[in-house]
Enzyme design. Structure first.
Site, mmCIF file in Angstrom:
data_model
loop_
_atom_site.group_PDB
_atom_site.id
_atom_site.type_symbol
_atom_site.label_atom_id
_atom_site.label_comp_id
_atom_site.label_asym_id
_atom_site.label_seq_id
_atom_site.Cartn_x
_atom_site.Cartn_y
_atom_site.Cartn_z
ATOM 1 N N ASP A 140 0.828 -1.209 0.000
ATOM 2 C CA ASP A 140 0.000 0.000 0.000
ATOM 3 C C ASP A 140 0.866 1.263 0.000
ATOM 4 O O ASP A 140 0.536 2.259 -0.617
ATOM 5 C CB ASP A 140 -0.923 0.001 1.220
ATOM 6 C CG ASP A 140 -2.000 -1.078 1.084
ATOM 7 O OD1 ASP A 140 -2.224 -1.529 -0.067
ATOM 8 O OD2 ASP A 140 -2.579 -1.471 2.102
ATOM 9 N N CYS A 141 2.009 1.186 0.712
ATOM 10 C CA CYS A 141 2.867 2.374 0.766
ATOM 11 C C CYS A 141 3.886 2.408 -0.371
ATOM 12 O O CYS A 141 4.439 3.457 -0.697
ATOM 13 C CB CYS A 141 3.554 2.458 2.120
ATOM 14 S SG CYS A 141 4.185 0.883 2.728
ATOM 15 N N TYR A 142 4.198 1.268 -0.956
ATOM 16 C CA TYR A 142 5.138 1.182 -2.085
ATOM 17 C C TYR A 142 4.463 0.421 -3.223
ATOM 18 O O TYR A 142 4.725 -0.773 -3.436
ATOM 19 C CB TYR A 142 6.416 0.450 -1.662
ATOM 20 C CG TYR A 142 7.257 1.199 -0.652
ATOM 21 C CD1 TYR A 142 8.107 2.232 -1.055
ATOM 22 C CD2 TYR A 142 7.209 0.865 0.697
ATOM 23 C CE1 TYR A 142 8.868 2.911 -0.123
ATOM 24 C CE2 TYR A 142 7.964 1.544 1.632
ATOM 25 C CZ TYR A 142 8.799 2.571 1.220
ATOM 26 O OH TYR A 142 9.564 3.248 2.126
#
Ligand code: SF4
Ligand code: SF4
Lengths: 396, 136
Positions: A140-142
């Site tokens: 989700d963050c990368y």
């Protein structure tokens, strides 16, 4: 009278420092004696330029707008795989890594190993760009899963050379007693004692000039392939407990150093990739270590010459790979090795080296000029390297 | 006495002939074979050093030509790239003629083309790829 590193640095600052290379100092001490020489000389510089497979670089890649997690993914640089088991943007590229398609020593042919991790490192230092291919699994963050791009130092936040082991304090002399030529990390060894390979700068070698690690320790500043580097730790396989000569130098491979330095500042002249036929890829770096002459004992240590230093001659066709057969054929001095031939079994065996003495000299001279010009200051180690802990018997 | 380094190319028709034997026995030449190969089409190639006086060399060459063997002088096959050479000396003991040699004062390694017999043993030995072979 004993000197401190602070006092020596003050002399460097004021331009009054007296520096000799570990080669030049031999004659000075012969003429003046250790007592007088230790009063007059402040620093002795050492040098080496030699392949060391235990080398590599930590790289932190700048993220693009859409971020990507390399950790746990898969990364190659010019086809050579880098280790991606670190954080989102960190990788480690080892000098000996090979591209997937390299034939290695397969199909009963000696590999040529023309391109590997060390060559990628060399390309980067030469200012070239290399092809990054990276695959991640996306989070989700990368979110990004694939990246393919030409990159150079500008695309990296950091590129740090980290050699887990370097500057071997003394090393084996390799020969081949068998009837076939063999291809080793000590080069090609012709059958029946056709040649002998050694790998040390001898009297110019850093740890042979500070045999008991009195001045070289964790945090020692050094010249590393064109920039300042540091001793990060004792090197892997550091083994101070080997038999020593009366001058305290070890009679076989013993101490090692872990080195660290900024790859981005390194000079291609001082960093070279090497290919050993039948063995693999490796990296040569230039290391220059300054030795402060704190007292008479240090003066005596740095005044050793090639005639005072000894290395064991080992059979790389049998004893080295299998541990069988005679462990040590002979002990030879570096003076003999450098004469061009050593005597073995009544035969003159011609010698060759992998550590360039000519470059070692250049490194020691260069470091000397940096110090005398006030451009390089000595550091006090923050912690010593492990020293000998056992009484040593004779070599087997 | 003269020495010539030559590349001899043998047509397939001569492969069974003892041509080198005749060069030695009938023309009095000293022949030192440095390299020999034969390809799938039975075309042979020999790199050799021929030693003899001018007459012997001339007659030997005529004999070879009469057999359809092509003779070319061997020149500049090995290049020593000084910018790449680190003067490590690892090639020095493996060079049979002393063409690759180190000055033990300056520790600089150099290559003497006159002494080189193009045996190629240095080519795979130099870890810095500072010696290369160039075929003509
Ligand atoms: S092995 Fe290569 S680098 Fe070393 S001295 Fe010979 S030519 Fe130079
Ligand atoms: S080709 Fe042979 S003779 Fe010529 S330099 Fe190389 S090793 Fe020496």
């Amino acid at each position: 009278m004993a000197k401190t590193i602070e006092e020596i640095n003050e002399k460097i600052q004021s331009g009054n420092v007296v520096v000799f290379t570990a080669e030049e100092v031999i004659d000075v001490v012969r003429k003046k004696g250790t007592k007088q020489a230790s009063r007059e000389i402040d620093v002795v510089t050492t040098g080496t330029f030699s392949p060391m497979c235990s080398s590599g670089v930590f790289i932190n890649l700048k993220q693009d707008k859409q971020k990507m997690k390399l950790g746990g993914g898969w990364v190659t640089l010019n086809g050579v795989q880098a280790y991606a088991g670190l954080a989102a943007a960190d990788i480690y590229l080892g000098a000996t890594a090979l591209p997937d398609g390299d034939p290695r020593n397969n199909n009963s042919r000696r590999g040529r190993f023309r391109y590997g991790g060390a060559h990628v490192i060399e390309d980067l230092v030469q200012g070239k760009q290399v092809l990054l291919k990276a695959e991640g699994y996306g989070t989700d963050c990368y979110p990004r899963k694939w990246r393919e791009q030409m990159i150079g130092f500008d695309e990296m936040n950091e590129a740090v050379l980290f050699n887990p082991r370097n500057c071997y304090q003394n090393y084996n002399v390799a020969v081949n007693l068998s009837d076939k030529p063999i291809y080793t990390y000590m080069g090609k060894l012709n059958p029946r004692l056709g040649n002998a390979s050694y790998c040390s700068a001898g009297q110019l070698s850093p740890l042979l000039n500070d045999p008991m690690y009195r001045t070289i320790g964790i945090g020692t500043r050094l010249f590393l392939s064109g920039t300042e580097g540091y001793v990060a730790w004792h090197g892997t396989q550091h083994n101070p407990n080997v038999p020593r000569l009366e001058n305290m130098t070890p009679r076989a491979g013993s101490g090692t150093l872990a080195l660290v330095g900024n790859l981005k500042e390194m000079d291609p002249k001082w960093l070279r990739a090497v290919s050993f036929t039948g063995y693999g890829v490796s990296l040569s770096v230039a290391v220059g270590l300054p030795i402060p002459i704190l007292d008479e004992e240090m003066m005596r240590f740095v005044s050793v010459s090639d005639a005072d230093l000894k290395a064991p001659v080992i059979d790389y066709s049998r004893f080295y790979p299998t541990g069988e057969g005679k462990p040590r054929l002979r002990e030879v001095t570096y003076a003999e090795l450098k004469s061009g031939a050593i005597q073995l079994d009544g035969k003159d065996v011609p010698t060759g080296c992998f550590s360039s003495y000519q470059k070692a000299r250049e490194v020691a001279e260069h470091l000397k000029s940096l110090i005398t010009d006030g451009r390089f200051f000595l550091s006090c180690p923050v912690s010593p390297l492990p020293g000998p802990t056992e009484e040593q018997g004779d070599l087997k | 006495m003269n020495t010539k380094k030559v590349v001899l190319s043998f047509p397939p028709s001569t492969v069974e002939d003892p041509i080198i034997y005749h060069l030695i026995m009938d023309y009095g030449l000293m022949v030192n074979i440095l390299r020999a190969s034969i390809d799938a089409g039975k075309q042979g190639r020999v790199v050799a050093e021929l030693k003899g006086d001018d007459n012997q060399l001339k007659n030997g060459a005529n004999f070879l030509e009469s057999k359809g063997v092509e003779i070319e002088p061997l020149t500049e096959e090995i290049r020593h790239i000084e910018e790449k050479c680190t003067s490590c000396t690892s090639c020095v003991p493996l060079c049979p003629t002393g063409a690759l040699n180190v000055d033990r004062e300056t520790w600089v390694v150099s290559h003497d083309a006159d002494k080189c017999v193009v045996c190629l043993s240095c080519v795979d030995v130099c870890p810095y790829r500072a010696v290369t072979a160039h075929f003509q």
